[in-house]
Write a protein that holds these residues in place. Structure first.
Motif, PDB file in Angstrom:
ATOM      1  N   LEU A  62       5.094  -2.888 -26.612  1.00 51.07           N
ATOM      2  CA  LEU A  62       4.886  -3.089 -28.052  1.00 51.07           C
ATOM      3  C   LEU A  62       3.410  -3.229 -28.415  1.00 51.07           C
TER       4      LEU A  62
ATOM      5  N   SER B  31      13.984  -7.525 -35.265  1.00 48.76           N
ATOM      6  CA  SER B  31      14.740  -7.460 -34.023  1.00 48.76           C
ATOM      7  C   SER B  31      15.392  -8.799 -33.689  1.00 48.76           C
TER       8      SER B  31
ATOM      9  N   LEU C 162       8.841  -4.839 -24.357  1.00 51.68           N
ATOM     10  CA  LEU C 162       8.520  -5.814 -25.398  1.00 51.68           C
ATOM     11  C   LEU C 162       7.153  -6.459 -25.160  1.00 51.68           C
TER      12      LEU C 162
ATOM     13  N   VAL D 200       9.279  -7.346 -34.839  1.00 49.78           N
ATOM     14  CA  VAL D 200       9.769  -8.433 -33.983  1.00 49.78           C
ATOM     15  C   VAL D 200      10.732  -9.328 -34.760  1.00 49.78           C
TER      16      VAL D 200
ATOM     17  N   TRP E 122      -0.433  -9.839 -28.692  1.00 46.89           N
ATOM     18  CA  TRP E 122       0.543 -10.836 -29.089  1.00 46.89           C
ATOM     19  C   TRP E 122      -0.119 -12.004 -29.806  1.00 46.89           C
TER      20      TRP E 122
ATOM     21  N   GLU F 293      12.174  -1.154 -30.773  1.00 46.58           N
ATOM     22  CA  GLU F 293      10.990  -1.770 -31.382  1.00 46.58           C
ATOM     23  C   GLU F 293       9.750  -0.909 -31.173  1.00 46.58           C
TER      24      GLU F 293
END
Length: 349
Positions: free
Chosen positions: A32, A313, A28, A310, A40, A288
């Protein structure tokens, strides 16, 4: 010797949980952004634009989807009401989503709760077998539907998607064939059971005939359950996956992902297939990463794709944990039914 074996199993389980959760966090946090080719920080900017009322809407879709799934469970276990099926589902799912390979723990929770309501071990086992097969067949059907949609829409078809579809077709056909063989005759149930026992012996030492005995003993009940409940289970599964797909579309739209419906469904199908990967809790991180990789490969914006996945999920995976906590509270205050009441309900269904 028994205490030593129990201690080793406990240590092995703790190591599995730590490694699984660690892998999920790594996928994650680092995986990702790598697959999405973004950061992020950029994803946070997209997430900041999601209004609270949308969160309420998304929660409504989750609850509606879970309610649809109660038709699968009530079809597989006569006498089970929809409210109780919902409680059984969220309690088991919350446990499964917390642990890598947590399906066994979730199944144990399902047995514990159902037994407290007066259901027999046989009826719970039958429900677990039948719903398990229906889940496998449904997930195998998704990439096939995606292939048809992509071909019909004249969209480019990545080799990975074609391979996933063929793998799903083969898997679904094998599972369906074995299931039919196991429920048609006692001889078929014994043959399938022996094959499963051989597979178990390859992994774990020692003799076992649990699968053969279990399938032979359950054959008649499983066959009757399928005969009477197949339509309810099928429609419930369609409603469950259909509502989750609508939620997936809403999440993608909210973050600005613009792709044809066929490609969005293909990405959704890939994600649902990857939920079966048991190395992390509920396939968290793996699901993901695979979904984001598919969206980006089809030209969607990286940050928007990752943000949408995200959000999806959070509501389809993490939300089941607090919903499960509510389910456990509801179960604790719910009156227990006697065996006579369950038998009457089953007879009248």
């Amino acid at each position: 010797m028994s205490a030593t074996s129990d201690s080793r199993r406990t240590v092995r389980r703790v190591v599995q949980v730590v490694l699984g959760l660690g892998l999920a966090v790594a996928l994650l946090w680092w995986g990702l952004p790598f697959f999405a080719q973004t950061t992020w920080g950029e994803v946070g900017d997209v997430l900041a634009g999601i209004s609270p009322w949308k969160a309420v809407l998304y929660t409504g879709f989750i609850v509606a989807g879970l309610y649809c799934y109660t038709f699968v469970m009530t079809g597989a276990m006569p006498g089970l009401s929809h409210p109780r099926a919902l409680i059984l589902n969220v309690c088991g799912s919350s446990v499964s989503n917390l642990l890598p390979g947590g399906g066994a723990v979730g199944l144990a929770a399902t047995y514990y709760i159902a037994r407290s309501w007066g259901f027999t071990v046989t009826s719970v086992t039958t429900m677990a077998v039948v719903t398990g097969v229906w889940n496998v067949l449904a997930r195998a059907a998704l990439p096939v539907i995606a292939i048809i949609g992509l071909s019909w829409g004249a969209a480019d078809l990545p080799p990975s998607m074609r391979e996933a579809a063929w793998a799903a077709i083969v898997t679904g056909a094998v599972v369906l064939a074995l299931f039919v063989i196991a429920v048609v005759t006692d001889a078929g149930a014994r043959s399938v059971g022996r094959g499963l026992d051989r597979l178990v012996r390859l992994v774990r030492r020692g003799h076992t005939d649990a699968a053969e005995r279990g399938l032979t003993g359950l054959r008649a009940q499983v066959a009757e359950t399928v005969r009477t409940g197949w339509l309810s289970m099928t429609l419930g599964m369609v409603g469950f996956f259909g509502l989750y797909y609508v939620l997936f579309l809403l999440c993608m739209s909210a973050t600005g992902v613009e792709l044809p419906f066929g490609q969005l469904f293909a990405a959704y199908a890939i994600g649902r297939l990857l939920t079966a990967v048991g190395v992390t809790p509920g396939g968290l991180g793996v699901t993901e990463a695979g979904t984001v990789a598919a969206l980006v490969a089809w030209g969607a914006d990286s940050a928007a794709s990752m943000a949408g996945v995200v959000i999806f999920s959070i509501f389809t995976h993490l939300l089941e944990v607090p919903l499960g906590a509510i389910g456990w509270v509801a179960w604790s205050v719910m009156p227990r039914a006697s065996r006579e009441e369950i038998a009457q309900a089953a007879a009248g269904s």
